[in-house]
Structure formats: structure tokens, C-alpha cells
Design an enzyme around this catalytic site. Structure first.
Site, PDB file in Angstrom:
ATOM      1  N   HIS A 100       0.772  -1.138   0.267  1.00 27.37           N
ATOM      2  CA  HIS A 100       0.014  -0.008  -0.047  1.00 27.37           C
ATOM      3  C   HIS A 100       0.877   1.476  -0.116  1.00 27.37           C
ATOM      4  CE1 HIS A 100      -3.754  -1.989   1.927  1.00 27.37           C
ATOM      5  NE2 HIS A 100      -3.174  -2.759   1.077  1.00 27.37           N
ATOM      6  N   GLU A 106       0.853   3.796   1.830  1.00 25.36           N
ATOM      7  CA  GLU A 106       1.620   4.296   3.245  1.00 25.36           C
ATOM      8  C   GLU A 106       2.687   3.248   3.635  1.00 25.36           C
ATOM      9  OE1 GLU A 106      -2.992   4.651   3.753  1.00 25.36           O
ATOM     10  OE2 GLU A 106      -1.774   3.491   2.301  1.00 25.36           O
ATOM     11  N   CYS A 143      -6.344   2.339   5.528  1.00 24.93           N
ATOM     12  CA  CYS A 143      -6.930   0.959   6.017  1.00 24.93           C
ATOM     13  C   CYS A 143      -6.381   0.470   7.557  1.00 24.93           C
ATOM     14  CB  CYS A 143      -6.553  -0.016   5.127  1.00 24.93           C
ATOM     15  SG  CYS A 143      -4.912  -0.890   5.087  1.00 24.93           S
ATOM     16  N   CYS A 192      -2.427  -0.135   7.505  1.00 22.35           N
ATOM     17  CA  CYS A 192      -1.632   1.032   7.272  1.00 22.35           C
ATOM     18  C   CYS A 192      -1.758   1.814   8.524  1.00 22.35           C
ATOM     19  CB  CYS A 192      -2.088   1.807   6.123  1.00 22.35           C
ATOM     20  SG  CYS A 192      -1.611   0.849   4.556  1.00 22.35           S
TER      21      CYS A 192
END
Length: 144
Positions: free
Chosen positions: A46, A48, A76, A79
Site C-alpha cells: 500500500h 503508506e 486501512c 496502514c
């Protein structure tokens, strides 16, 4: 946030969910990331996580004290946990995650189980631009 949006557009250009992140320390961008989950076939890639990895490498530390992370979409749970565990001082995001409305990100960032709490800032002036990027991406996916 404009730089995080540029990162999101990079993800879009390679057919990834358009989410971008940047990490700032002392008013300088020290790391950038965008989603690469499909390209890498790695569930944790992801925006992040990628930005956090780059920042840790640059600072030669897992502690990202005094750093801010700008993310296009509210993180999410994975993260949010990574942001808290990296001890990032402030999370700034431009678009709320509207599919759950359970405040899970906030709950993780403020959990008493963690010895570090992250300040969370929502910048609603970016909501429309970012949500349009996401909406168009998923519309295109559904058509395929």
C-alpha cells in the site's frame, strides 16, 4: 496533499487503486509511495507502507518521530497500525473512507494498546478531487 495526489495518479497510470502517500520531516518530503499491490502481487504494498519503508531507510531508523504522513485516502487498518508503530506524529488525509463508517482508523491510532498515539487531521477540501479519482478507477474496473 498535492504531492500525495500526484503519487495517487502514478498508481492510476499503472492500473492500481489510486492512493498516494508522502512523508514530511522538517517541512521536506523525505519519502513517497503509491499503491503497487497488483504490480508486485504483494498484499502489503500500500502507498503508506511503501512510504514508511522509504522514510525508515532514509532516516536509518524505524522511529519516524516528528514526521507527518499525508495520504489521499483515510488509511486501512493495516496502514493505520504501521503509521502508529512507526511513531509518526501526524496523519493528514484528504478523503474519508466511506465504505465502513466505523472509525476503525481513529481507534487504531488512539488505541491504549500502543504506546504512541497519532494526531489525525482530515482535509475535506480534497475530498471531491480524491473521491473522483477513486470512483473513476472503480467504474473502469467494473466495465472490464
Amino acid at each position: 496533499m498535492e504531492y500525495a495526489i500526484k503519487e495517487a495518479k502514478k498508481a492510476l497510470s499503472i492500473d492500481e487503486v489510486p492512493i498516494g502517500a508522502i512523508i514530511v520531516k522538517n517541512n521536506k518530503i523525505i519519502a513517497k509511495g503509491y499503491n503497487k499491490k497488483e504490480k508486485s502481487q504483494n498484499a502489503i504494498n500500500h502507498a503508506e507502507i511503501i512510504a514508511i519503508e522509504k522514510a525508515c531507510k532514509k532516516l536509518k531508523s524505524w522511529r519516524l518521530d516528528d514526521c507527518q504522513i499525508y495520504v489521499t485516502l483515510e488509511p486501512c487498518p493495516m496502514c493505520a497500525g504501521a503509521i502508529a508503530n512507526a511513531r509518526i506524529k501526524t496523519l493528514i488525509y484528504g478523503c474519508k473512507e466511506t465504505t465502513s463508517n466505523d472509525d476503525l482508523c481513529k481507534k487504531i491510532l488512539q488505541s491504549n494498546r500502543l504506546n504512541h498515539h497519532v494526531t489525525e487531521i482530515y482535509q475535506p477540501q480534497y475530498q471531491i478531487e480524491i473521491s473522483q479519482l477513486l470512483t473513476e478507477f472503480f467504474k473502469t474496473k467494473r466495465k472490464k
